[in-house]
Design a protein around this motif. Structure first.
Motif, PDB file in Angstrom:
ATOM      1  N   MET A   1       0.593  -1.184   0.237  1.00 30.45           N
ATOM      2  CA  MET A   1      -0.159  -0.194  -0.211  1.00 30.45           C
ATOM      3  C   MET A   1       0.639   1.580  -0.293  1.00 30.45           C
ATOM      4  SD  MET A   1      -2.381  -1.397   0.249  1.00 30.45           S
ATOM      5  CE  MET A   1      -4.196   0.002   0.913  1.00 30.45           C
ATOM      6  N   ILE A   2       0.661   2.342  -0.426  1.00 33.70           N
ATOM      7  CA  ILE A   2       1.459   3.865  -0.993  1.00 33.70           C
ATOM      8  C   ILE A   2       0.330   4.630  -0.260  1.00 33.70           C
ATOM      9  CG2 ILE A   2       2.893   3.242  -2.530  1.00 33.70           C
ATOM     10  CD1 ILE A   2       0.967   4.350  -4.811  1.00 33.70           C
ATOM     11  N   PRO A   3       1.206   5.853   0.229  1.00 26.29           N
ATOM     12  CA  PRO A   3       0.341   6.773   0.457  1.00 26.29           C
ATOM     13  C   PRO A   3      -0.373   7.201  -0.341  1.00 26.29           C
ATOM     14  CG  PRO A   3       2.478   7.150   1.176  1.00 26.29           C
ATOM     15  CD  PRO A   3       2.096   5.717   0.470  1.00 26.29           C
ATOM     16  N   PHE A   4      -1.856   8.576  -0.143  1.00 28.97           N
ATOM     17  CA  PHE A   4      -1.616   9.606  -1.018  1.00 28.97           C
ATOM     18  C   PHE A   4      -1.991   9.919  -0.208  1.00 28.97           C
ATOM     19  CE2 PHE A   4      -6.227   8.647  -1.212  1.00 28.97           C
ATOM     20  CZ  PHE A   4      -7.282   7.943  -0.618  1.00 28.97           C
ATOM     21  N   GLU A   5      -2.549  12.007  -1.095  1.00 32.93           N
ATOM     22  CA  GLU A   5      -3.821  12.706   0.202  1.00 32.93           C
ATOM     23  C   GLU A   5      -4.525  13.142  -0.837  1.00 32.93           C
ATOM     24  OE1 GLU A   5      -0.047  14.301   0.554  1.00 32.93           O
ATOM     25  OE2 GLU A   5       0.425  14.259   2.791  1.00 32.93           O
ATOM     26  N   LYS A   6      -5.603  13.741  -0.916  1.00 34.78           N
ATOM     27  CA  LYS A   6      -6.767  14.764  -1.902  1.00 34.78           C
ATOM     28  C   LYS A   6      -7.025  15.752  -1.234  1.00 34.78           C
ATOM     29  CE  LYS A   6      -9.913  13.843  -4.572  1.00 34.78           C
ATOM     30  NZ  LYS A   6     -11.322  13.969  -4.443  1.00 34.78           N
ATOM     31  N   TYR A   7      -7.193  16.853  -2.264  1.00 30.77           N
ATOM     32  CA  TYR A   7      -6.821  18.161  -1.858  1.00 30.77           C
ATOM     33  C   TYR A   7      -7.843  18.348  -2.887  1.00 30.77           C
ATOM     34  CZ  TYR A   7      -2.663  19.194   0.386  1.00 30.77           C
ATOM     35  OH  TYR A   7      -1.520  18.319   1.902  1.00 30.77           O
ATOM     36  N   ASN A   8      -8.381  19.923  -3.168  1.00 29.70           N
ATOM     37  CA  ASN A   8      -8.537  20.252  -3.617  1.00 29.70           C
ATOM     38  C   ASN A   8      -8.614  21.411  -4.135  1.00 29.70           C
ATOM     39  OD1 ASN A   8     -11.506  22.421  -2.785  1.00 29.70           O
ATOM     40  ND2 ASN A   8     -11.445  20.036  -1.920  1.00 29.70           N
ATOM     41  N   GLY A   9      -8.643  22.390  -5.016  1.00 26.85           N
ATOM     42  CA  GLY A   9      -8.796  24.017  -5.238  1.00 26.85           C
ATOM     43  C   GLY A   9      -9.984  24.188  -6.085  1.00 26.85           C
ATOM     44  N   THR A  10     -10.669  25.252  -5.033  1.00 31.65           N
ATOM     45  CA  THR A  10     -12.128  25.322  -5.449  1.00 31.65           C
ATOM     46  C   THR A  10     -12.649  24.274  -5.978  1.00 31.65           C
ATOM     47  OG1 THR A  10     -11.176  26.157  -7.414  1.00 31.65           O
ATOM     48  CG2 THR A  10     -11.574  28.051  -5.900  1.00 31.65           C
ATOM     49  N   ASP A  11     -12.758  23.092  -5.869  1.00 30.43           N
ATOM     50  CA  ASP A  11     -13.366  21.748  -5.571  1.00 30.43           C
ATOM     51  C   ASP A  11     -13.001  20.957  -7.117  1.00 30.43           C
ATOM     52  OD1 ASP A  11     -17.002  22.927  -4.291  1.00 30.43           O
ATOM     53  OD2 ASP A  11     -15.048  22.089  -3.729  1.00 30.43           O
ATOM     54  N   ASN A  12     -12.215  21.786  -7.463  1.00 33.81           N
ATOM     55  CA  ASN A  12     -12.117  20.911  -9.030  1.00 33.81           C
ATOM     56  C   ASN A  12      -9.959  20.433  -7.961  1.00 33.81           C
ATOM     57  OD1 ASN A  12      -9.039  22.220 -11.736  1.00 33.81           O
ATOM     58  ND2 ASN A  12     -10.555  20.061 -11.287  1.00 33.81           N
ATOM     59  N   ASP A  13     -10.939  18.432  -8.013  1.00 30.13           N
ATOM     60  CA  ASP A  13     -10.076  17.447  -6.698  1.00 30.13           C
ATOM     61  C   ASP A  13      -8.734  16.454  -7.488  1.00 30.13           C
ATOM     62  OD1 ASP A  13     -12.305  15.722  -6.584  1.00 30.13           O
ATOM     63  OD2 ASP A  13     -11.888  15.850  -7.769  1.00 30.13           O
ATOM     64  N   PHE A  14      -7.439  16.193  -6.299  1.00 35.71           N
ATOM     65  CA  PHE A  14      -6.849  15.944  -7.039  1.00 35.71           C
ATOM     66  C   PHE A  14      -6.675  14.574  -5.664  1.00 35.71           C
ATOM     67  CE2 PHE A  14      -6.410  18.266 -10.780  1.00 35.71           C
ATOM     68  CZ  PHE A  14      -6.998  19.407 -11.152  1.00 35.71           C
ATOM     69  N   VAL A  15      -5.635  13.681  -6.126  1.00 32.91           N
ATOM     70  CA  VAL A  15      -4.932  12.648  -5.800  1.00 32.91           C
ATOM     71  C   VAL A  15      -4.019  12.414  -5.903  1.00 32.91           C
ATOM     72  CG1 VAL A  15      -4.651  10.721  -5.720  1.00 32.91           C
ATOM     73  CG2 VAL A  15      -6.629  10.971  -5.899  1.00 32.91           C
ATOM     74  N   VAL A  16      -2.870  13.367  -5.281  1.00 26.97           N
ATOM     75  CA  VAL A  16      -1.695  13.633  -4.924  1.00 26.97           C
ATOM     76  C   VAL A  16      -0.844  12.233  -4.189  1.00 26.97           C
ATOM     77  CG1 VAL A  16       0.310  15.188  -3.952  1.00 26.97           C
ATOM     78  CG2 VAL A  16      -2.843  15.615  -4.263  1.00 26.97           C
ATOM     79  N   ILE A  17      -0.117  12.069  -5.252  1.00 25.80           N
ATOM     80  CA  ILE A  17       0.867  10.693  -5.031  1.00 25.80           C
ATOM     81  C   ILE A  17       2.681  11.521  -4.937  1.00 25.80           C
ATOM     82  CG2 ILE A  17       1.689   8.930  -5.144  1.00 25.80           C
ATOM     83  CD1 ILE A  17      -1.149   7.915  -6.505  1.00 25.80           C
ATOM     84  N   GLU A  18       3.471  11.523  -3.877  1.00 25.41           N
ATOM     85  CA  GLU A  18       4.543  11.686  -4.231  1.00 25.41           C
ATOM     86  C   GLU A  18       5.855  10.712  -5.027  1.00 25.41           C
ATOM     87  OE1 GLU A  18       6.649  12.087  -0.463  1.00 25.41           O
ATOM     88  OE2 GLU A  18       8.126  13.512  -1.309  1.00 25.41           O
ATOM     89  N   ALA A  19       6.771  11.252  -6.120  1.00 28.63           N
ATOM     90  CA  ALA A  19       7.430  10.434  -7.811  1.00 28.63           C
ATOM     91  C   ALA A  19       7.186   8.990  -7.115  1.00 28.63           C
ATOM     92  CB  ALA A  19       7.570  10.856  -8.048  1.00 28.63           C
ATOM     93  N   ALA A  20       8.018   9.106  -5.540  1.00 27.28           N
ATOM     94  CA  ALA A  20       8.903   7.806  -5.161  1.00 27.28           C
ATOM     95  C   ALA A  20       8.151   6.443  -4.962  1.00 27.28           C
ATOM     96  CB  ALA A  20       9.934   7.800  -3.633  1.00 27.28           C
ATOM     97  N   ASP A  21       6.564   6.531  -4.514  1.00 28.36           N
ATOM     98  CA  ASP A  21       5.989   5.851  -4.318  1.00 28.36           C
ATOM     99  C   ASP A  21       5.202   5.450  -5.558  1.00 28.36           C
ATOM    100  OD1 ASP A  21       4.819   7.711  -1.338  1.00 28.36           O
ATOM    101  OD2 ASP A  21       6.093   5.516  -1.534  1.00 28.36           O
ATOM    102  N   ALA A  22       4.851   6.678  -6.355  1.00 30.04           N
ATOM    103  CA  ALA A  22       5.036   6.373  -8.056  1.00 30.04           C
ATOM    104  C   ALA A  22       5.005   5.336  -8.661  1.00 30.04           C
ATOM    105  CB  ALA A  22       4.178   7.223  -8.384  1.00 30.04           C
ATOM    106  N   ALA A 277      -7.996  23.382  -0.223  1.00 35.07           N
ATOM    107  CA  ALA A 277      -7.750  22.269   0.586  1.00 35.07           C
ATOM    108  C   ALA A 277      -7.592  21.141   1.032  1.00 35.07           C
ATOM    109  CB  ALA A 277     -10.203  22.284   0.373  1.00 35.07           C
ATOM    110  N   PHE A 278      -7.433  20.776   1.229  1.00 36.32           N
ATOM    111  CA  PHE A 278      -6.872  19.159   2.578  1.00 36.32           C
ATOM    112  C   PHE A 278      -7.607  19.106   2.252  1.00 36.32           C
ATOM    113  CE2 PHE A 278      -4.328  15.476   3.323  1.00 36.32           C
ATOM    114  CZ  PHE A 278      -4.911  15.275   4.612  1.00 36.32           C
ATOM    115  N   GLU A 279      -7.858  17.654   1.875  1.00 37.82           N
ATOM    116  CA  GLU A 279      -9.126  16.643   2.092  1.00 37.82           C
ATOM    117  C   GLU A 279      -9.147  15.853   2.905  1.00 37.82           C
ATOM    118  OE1 GLU A 279     -12.115  15.438  -1.675  1.00 37.82           O
ATOM    119  OE2 GLU A 279     -11.542  17.592  -2.623  1.00 37.82           O
ATOM    120  N   TYR A 280      -8.459  14.303   3.033  1.00 38.43           N
ATOM    121  CA  TYR A 280      -7.974  13.747   3.734  1.00 38.43           C
ATOM    122  C   TYR A 280      -7.098  12.975   2.993  1.00 38.43           C
ATOM    123  CZ  TYR A 280      -9.853  10.349   0.080  1.00 38.43           C
ATOM    124  OH  TYR A 280     -10.581   9.484  -1.069  1.00 38.43           O
ATOM    125  N   ALA A 281      -5.817  12.032   4.132  1.00 39.02           N
ATOM    126  CA  ALA A 281      -4.941  10.936   3.920  1.00 39.02           C
ATOM    127  C   ALA A 281      -5.668   9.710   3.762  1.00 39.02           C
ATOM    128  CB  ALA A 281      -4.030  11.636   4.676  1.00 39.02           C
TER     129      ALA A 281
END
Ligand SMILES: N[C@H](CCC[C@H](N)C(=O)O)C(=O)O
Length: 295
Positions: A1-22, A277-281
């Protein structure tokens, strides 16, 4: 399993993954298709979370650089990638601020390096500004099909009368009376896929709204409407100035997800500013269900 974080910019939302994990994900395009899915993507089993995403951002941070540099790659829900993402770049700066404590960054995108600044972080919300380059209308920049030797300025393309501009990615902007009166999902595809746009185009509706403009965007690569589109907001501001709908260089553009402040100076790069906004990890199986993993 690898970590990710969910963020959005004015509700345009993205899953964020660090390159090393990707690097543990065998196929990032398939990963994005599976996990951005709005019906059963990431977050579907999480109380209060939005399911899916408008994209997956793979980030490679160089914290020793001065200012800190972050290489950003966006994988879209259709599995493709895009050279630039305005709201995504704002998310990158907030993510990097959380990691390094810095406030100024250079984001390396497919459209070039973009300076970004995190202005404040209160109750998990950030206000982030990102340079967006100079909006470009010329046929070679949008890009337009070979047959065009002039910019597309208020031309009928598909079912909309649009002006074409590149703000890091190709955009078609249609000014209408009322953005809510248009069946965007029905009319956008003909313009999105028109022969005029060899690389396709994001399709934006804009309407005068007091001293600013309302925005709705049907996004290439999402193949549907998103709650906000940063490159689209800059496109609307640039086209509004070009068409004489405003002579201000500081312009508010309001997609459904919230207000964005755009600067389009006579010379020099446009600036996109707004909340992040940070949503969750959480953690995710890099192999996913589609690849026989996920057990
Ligand atoms: N869908 C866009 C990329 C993401 C742009 C949007 N999310 C933004 O904030 O700029 C394209 O394929 O050109």
């Amino acid at each position: 399993m690898i970590p990710f974080e969910k963020y959005n910019g004015t509700d345009n939302d993205f899953v964020v993954i660090e390159a090393a994990d990707a690097t543990t994900i065998p196929n990032l395009s398939e990963f994005a298709v599976e996990h951005c899915d709005r019906s059963d993507g990431l977050g579907a089993d999480r109380e209060g979370a939005t399911t899916g995403a408008d994209g997956v951002l793979v980030l490679d941070v160089d914290a020793d650089a001065e200012p800190v540099r972050v290489e950003m790659t966006l994988y879209q829900p259709d599995g493709g990638t895009a050279a630039m993402c305005g709201n995504g770049a704002r998310v990158v700066a907030a993510w990097a601020h959380e990691r390094t404590g810095e406030t100024d960054f250079v984001i390396e995108t497919g459209a070039g390096d973009r300076a970004a600044t995190v202005e404040k972080a209160e109750s998990g919300e950030f206000v982030v500004s990102v340079e967006m380059g100079e909006p470009a209308f010329s046929p070679g920049d949008v890009p337009l099909a070979e047959s065009y030797d002039e910019p597309i300025i208020e031309e009928d393309i598909g079912e909309l009368t649009v002006t074409a501009v590149n703000t890091g990615v190709p955009h078609a902007v249609a000014f209408v009376e009322d953005v809510d009166a248009v069946e965007l999902d029905a009319v956008a595809p003909a313009t999105r896929h028109a022969d005029a746009f060899p690389e396709g185009a994001n399709v934006n509706l804009a309407a005068v709204d007091g001293d600013g403009f309302r925005q709705r965007t049907f996004e290439r690569g999402v193949e549907g409407e998103t709650k906000a589109c940063g490159t689209g907001a800059v496109a609307i501001a640039a086209v509004a100035r070009r068409l004489g709908h405003t002579d201000e260089d500081a312009i508010r553009v309001s997609p459904p997800g919230g207000d964005l402040d755009i600067r389009v100076p006579d010379e020099g790069p446009a600036i996109l500013r707004g909340p992040v906004a940070f949503e969750y990890a959480d953690r995710v199986d890099p192999l996913g269900d589609a690849l026989g993993g996920g057990f």
